[in-house]
Motif scaffolding. Structure first.
Motif, PDB file in Angstrom:
ATOM      1  N   SER A 310       0.825  -1.215   0.000  1.00 28.56           N
ATOM      2  CA  SER A 310       0.000   0.000   0.000  1.00 28.56           C
ATOM      3  C   SER A 310       0.853   1.256   0.000  1.00 28.56           C
ATOM      4  CB  SER A 310      -0.932   0.009   1.209  1.00 28.56           C
ATOM      5  OG  SER A 310      -1.848  -1.055   1.151  1.00 28.56           O
ATOM      6  N   GLN A 311       1.946   1.243   0.772  1.00 27.62           N
ATOM      7  CA  GLN A 311       2.846   2.392   0.791  1.00 27.62           C
ATOM      8  C   GLN A 311       3.469   2.617  -0.588  1.00 27.62           C
ATOM      9  OE1 GLN A 311       5.393   1.036   3.966  1.00 27.62           O
ATOM     10  NE2 GLN A 311       4.512   2.491   5.451  1.00 27.62           N
ATOM     11  N   THR A 314       0.994   4.108  -2.982  1.00 28.95           N
ATOM     12  CA  THR A 314       0.801   5.538  -2.702  1.00 28.95           C
ATOM     13  C   THR A 314       1.943   6.363  -3.284  1.00 28.95           C
ATOM     14  OG1 THR A 314      -0.427   5.061  -0.665  1.00 28.95           O
ATOM     15  CG2 THR A 314       0.564   7.246  -0.870  1.00 28.95           C
ATOM     16  N   ASP A 317       1.703   6.158  -7.000  1.00 25.12           N
ATOM     17  CA  ASP A 317       0.492   6.907  -7.347  1.00 25.12           C
ATOM     18  C   ASP A 317      -0.340   6.234  -8.429  1.00 25.12           C
ATOM     19  OD1 ASP A 317      -1.375   8.936  -7.108  1.00 25.12           O
ATOM     20  OD2 ASP A 317      -0.398  10.234  -8.577  1.00 25.12           O
ATOM     21  N   ASP A 319      -3.291   2.611  -8.695  1.00 23.12           N
ATOM     22  CA  ASP A 319      -4.053   1.639  -7.923  1.00 23.12           C
ATOM     23  C   ASP A 319      -3.272   0.353  -7.706  1.00 23.12           C
ATOM     24  OD1 ASP A 319      -6.179   3.352  -7.786  1.00 23.12           O
ATOM     25  OD2 ASP A 319      -7.306   2.403  -9.415  1.00 23.12           O
TER      26      ASP A 319
END
Length: 366
Positions: A310-311, A314, A317, A319
């Motif tokens: 998930s990091q 992010t 940038d 999905d």
């Protein structure tokens, strides 16, 4: 381009007609489009590259046809050339390279234009989908994931799958399945008969890794550059026949890779869960984001520095589609020409996640 100009807001589920015509023909084309049930995408050659692949049909005038021919745009189906007077025979012959199927005069041939556009909408075969998989950096595992997605599609979905290896320096995706010595057509052997590729003939000619799973790979020892026309024609032929087409894409930004990225339904970027991998994947995504916004991320563990999937998503940038846990004995199996895809295998789960997303993006999800 990630957007195309349109005369109106695009309505989901509406057939799109790309109109590359001058002002004197715009009203005539719009009237024909409305009669045949299309929404017009009004654009120029500078802004219509993605719409060229996505629209149900295309109408071009003489000026646009000359420009597209000069730009070397790939051949596609359902193209009409129109003009206020009879289309020049020389232009008509040249427009055949774009896939033009007729040359008509407007407004005199309005009924013929409406009839042709209506026919293009009518023969709705089962639609397929296309996904490209590329590494965010070297050694990310993109080829293995591409092979897994194609294998799951062939096994679990109705129809068939077509796996295209466009990485001419990648060693060959056929090695993953242990079919490198199988007889069959490779990229250097492919000829475009009139610019067209027929999926049924292709499936019969290329090697198969499993029932319903066809592979088209480079031929070892042969220096051959895969062309834009060949790559796009094969993808579109497979998709039109209902295949799930999976492309193992090299980490290049040449015209072939750009054309593939523009025409597929989804681009999957694969990265390892490392700081360097994350940084490289971010650069890769930044490079392709101006071309497409249909991007997804797969993160392959382990994470030696503790970075979570998930990091990384992010930071990159885009999905997150799947976090691929380490799979015991995977490397040994692949070295032996086997691809372990058990129901609970991490690789199988990641492949399923990619398939779910591409079917959803293509509008084929249940």
């Amino acid at each position: 381009m990630t957007d195309h100009p349109s005369t109106t807001d695009r309505r989901p589920g509406t057939d799109q007609l790309l109109a590359l015509v001058g002002a004197e023909l715009r009203d005539d084309v719009a009237r024909c489009a409305a009669a045949a049930g299309y929404q017009v995408v009004d654009a120029t050659a500078a802004t219509a590259r993605r719409a060229w692949s996505e629209s149900t049909a295309v109408v071009v005038d003489a000026a646009a046809a000359r420009e597209l021919i000069a730009l070397g745009w790939p051949r596609r189906r359902c193209v009409l050339v129109v003009g206020p007077a009879e289309v020049d025979p020389g232009l008509w012959r040249a427009a055949l390279t774009l896939g033009a199927e007729d040359g008509l005069v407007l407004p005199a041939d309005e009924h013929a234009v409406v009839g042709a556009l209506s026919r293009y909408r009518a023969p709705r075969r089962l639609a397929g989908a296309a996904v490209a998989v590329l590494g965010g950096h070297g050694g990310a595992g993109a080829s293995v994931l591409a092979a897994a997605v194609a294998a799951r599609a062939a096994r679990d979905l109705s129809g068939s799958a077509l796996l295209l290896d466009l990485d001419e320096l990648g060693g060959g995706i056929d090695l993953i399945f242990g079919v490198e010595d199988s007889a069959g057509l490779r990229w250097p052997d492919l000829t475009l008969d009139g610019g067209a590729v027929f999926a049924d003939s292709l499936h019969a000619a290329v090697p198969h890794a499993a029932p319903g799973l066809a592979l088209l790979c480079p031929r070892r020892g042969v220096d051959h550059r895969i062309g834009v026309d060949a790559a796009v024609a094969v993808i579109e032929a497979g998709r039109d026949s209902g295949d799930v087409v999976v492309v193992d894409l090299p980490r290049a930004t040449d015209s072939v890779c750009r054309a593939v990225v523009e025409c597929v339904d989804l681009v999957v970027v694969v990265t390892t869960a490392t700081v360097r991998g994350c940084a490289a994947a971010r650069d890769t995504v930044a490079r392709w984001r101006p071309v497409t916004d249909r991007l997804g991320l797969v993160v392959r563990g382990p994470a030696p520095g503790g970075l979570t999937a998930s990091q990384i998503a992010t930071i990159v940038d885009i999905d997150l589609l799947a976090a691929l846990r380490p799979q015991r004995h995977l490397a040994v199996a692949i070295e032996s020409g086997r691809l372990p895809l058990g129901r609970r295998s991490p690789l199988g789960a990641a492949a399923d996640a990619v398939l779910d997303r591409v079917l959803d993006v293509a509008g084929l999800a249940a």
